[in-house]
Design a protein around this motif. Structure first.
Motif: not given
Length: 212
Positions: A23-25, A31-34, A149-151
């Motif tokens: 979740a942190d990643l 956040a970087g994508l806005g 990866d998360l999928i």
């Protein structure tokens, strides 16, 4: 802050540490994508959504607003422990919302009868709408692609998002809560890229009380 507020504002269900690391990643990437920056804010007009309810009946937001302000809460689904914890908090807050004259409406992209399960979790009178194919989520700027990866992580844990949502989109919503006044204007907005942080019912009730 009372127990209800503690559960809702910083939702912390019992999950394994590796999910918090993932979740942190994800939150850092969003956040970087806005992500979520274009979602409706306080003072904005809220789009007049039309979504099916748990029985398949099309419901317009404008029709719900005819009875007073609406608390519209977007969720990832019942597979998400943070969403379940938040829904428990909303169920506990229902009497106060009823007294304030506000209608609680949860929105889920899950299919296959899971909207009815969510309505049962909210209790008698709980309203749930189905965001089929993430149409409303994307229109409101709340949708994002979670990545392969998360999928794969979710699938390895036994969560097939394709089956839950009826499409292989890889999209998830940013959980968000809006209070929409009878005039269709946003009175309160909680949009947080970190899906572990949810709206506090006490703040929602205060925003309703402030407008009378």
């Amino acid at each position: 802050m009372d127990a209800l507020s503690d559960r809702c504002h910083g939702v912390q269900p019992d999950v394994e540490p590796h999910w918090h690391r993932a979740a942190d990643l994800l939150v850092a990437t969003l956040a970087g994508l806005g992500a979520g920056a274009c979602a409706p804010a306080v003072g904005d007009p809220f789009p007049d959504l039309a979504l099916p309810d748990a029985r398949g009946r099309l419901v317009r937001l404008a029709a719900l607003l005819g009875d007073g302000p609406v608390v519209l809460s977007f969720h990832r689904g019942l597979w998400c422990p943070w969403c379940v914890a938040e829904l428990d908090s909303w169920r506990a807050a229902r009497p106060a919302l009823d007294t304030a004259g506000a209608r609680l409406v949860a929105v889920t992209p899950e299919l296959g009868g899971r909207a009815a399960d969510m309505a049962a979790l909210l209790g008698e009178g709980g309203a749930v709408l189905c965001d089929v194919d993430f149409g409303a989520t994307l229109a409101l700027g709340l949708g994002f692609f979670i990545g392969a990866d998360l999928i794969a992580r979710y699938r390895a844990a036994g969560m097939d998002l394709d089956a839950l949502y009826g499409a292989a989109s890889g999209i998830l919503p940013i959980p968000a809560t809006f209070v929409i006044g009878s005039d269709g204007t946003v009175r309160f907005a909680h949009v947080d890229r970190d899906f572990r942080r949810r709206a506090d019912p006490a703040d929602v009730l205060a925003s309703i009380a402030a407008r009378g």
